[in-house]
Scaffold this motif. Sequence first.
Motif, PDB file in Angstrom:
ATOM      1  N   PHE A  12       2.197   0.904  -1.857  1.00 55.99           N
ATOM      2  CA  PHE A  12       0.712   0.920  -1.174  1.00 55.99           C
ATOM      3  C   PHE A  12       0.413   1.777  -0.283  1.00 55.99           C
ATOM      4  O   PHE A  12       1.827   2.229   0.430  1.00 55.99           O
ATOM      5  N   GLY A  13      -0.492   2.114   0.380  1.00 55.35           N
ATOM      6  CA  GLY A  13      -0.698   3.117   1.282  1.00 55.35           C
ATOM      7  C   GLY A  13      -0.863   2.958   2.716  1.00 55.35           C
ATOM      8  O   GLY A  13      -0.941   1.579   3.028  1.00 55.35           O
ATOM      9  N   LEU A  14      -1.407   3.622   3.581  1.00 59.05           N
ATOM     10  CA  LEU A  14      -1.756   3.315   4.853  1.00 59.05           C
ATOM     11  C   LEU A  14      -2.980   2.416   4.864  1.00 59.05           C
ATOM     12  O   LEU A  14      -3.041   1.662   5.756  1.00 59.05           O
ATOM     13  N   ARG A  15      -3.998   2.394   3.900  1.00 57.14           N
ATOM     14  CA  ARG A  15      -4.951   1.771   4.042  1.00 57.14           C
ATOM     15  C   ARG A  15      -4.699   0.065   3.728  1.00 57.14           C
ATOM     16  O   ARG A  15      -4.946  -0.701   4.400  1.00 57.14           O
ATOM     17  N   ASP A  16      -3.462  -0.022   3.017  1.00 56.05           N
ATOM     18  CA  ASP A  16      -2.973  -1.443   2.708  1.00 56.05           C
ATOM     19  C   ASP A  16      -2.533  -1.915   3.721  1.00 56.05           C
ATOM     20  O   ASP A  16      -2.457  -3.079   4.165  1.00 56.05           O
ATOM     21  N   VAL A  17      -1.573  -0.993   4.523  1.00 55.21           N
ATOM     22  CA  VAL A  17      -1.010  -1.409   5.783  1.00 55.21           C
ATOM     23  C   VAL A  17      -2.047  -1.949   6.768  1.00 55.21           C
ATOM     24  O   VAL A  17      -2.008  -2.881   7.259  1.00 55.21           O
ATOM     25  N   TRP A  18      -3.022  -1.059   6.735  1.00 55.81           N
ATOM     26  CA  TRP A  18      -4.100  -1.545   7.825  1.00 55.81           C
ATOM     27  C   TRP A  18      -4.640  -2.816   7.546  1.00 55.81           C
ATOM     28  O   TRP A  18      -5.065  -3.626   8.361  1.00 55.81           O
ATOM     29  N   GLU A  19      -4.999  -3.179   6.259  1.00 59.89           N
ATOM     30  CA  GLU A  19      -5.674  -4.340   5.866  1.00 59.89           C
ATOM     31  C   GLU A  19      -4.605  -5.540   6.076  1.00 59.89           C
ATOM     32  O   GLU A  19      -5.092  -6.660   6.408  1.00 59.89           O
TER      33      GLU A  19
END
Length: 267
Positions: A12-19
């Motif tokens: 997963f990427g940064l967007r997943d981390v942010w979520e």
Amino acid sequence: MSLEEKVPQDEFGLRDVWEIVLGRKWLIIATTAICVGLALAYVTLATTIYESRAMVQIGKVAGQPLDNAPQLASRLMNHYTLVNTELAQKQLPKLYAVTPDKEDGIILTLKARARSPQEAQQYLQGIIQRLLANQQQRYDQLFKARQAQLGQMQAEYEDLRPPLNAKKRMGKAQTDSASALLLLEQSRRTETLSTMLVAIANMENELAPVNTMPTIETLSPRYDPNPVAPKRLLILVLAMVGGLMLGVFLALVQNGSRRQADRVASS
């Protein structure tokens, strides 16, 4: 095989981390609040420490320092520091540091710490006074010894130097008898007197104020009204940053554990 099938599902990427961060924001906020609260309790309960600073110039006799700066610094620290390391860390007031100047080897910077600015200043002033008294005693001994050497040399010079009427009689005797022995003796005496005169002049120069002076206080003890410890603002900022990082880490761990549990349940 399609591109979607080649990408592992666990990545997963940064967007997943942010979520994940948004989904577990209360965990992150609570972790940060706990860290900041602990830091706030520490800076509130910790002993506030203030520092006083002074500078001393080591004296010299005949151009030679009264003491080696690093050795003197080590002696001072050993004398004013408790042998027990644990007790020495808690000792207040205390001599915190004695540092020789890198550019001028006869300059020492002394730092003392205490629970109040005035206490730190008074404690350091007492150390300076005792140091100056010991240095003055050593200076007086060496200076008097040098003065005695100079006086002895001057007395020997006066004893060897013949009076004026003796010079006249010696000159007449040399004219009458032309004694080579007397001429040789006079030459030797003149050479000895010249050597002694040079030595006397050198010793007088060595005892001049530019080459001989006692230890002095170049900067009297003064304190900073701002405490040196604890660094309250720095500790709180570090606690906040550390709390945020710890909260994000816990959120990721919690998310990873839940995904692992879901994967096990689905299989």
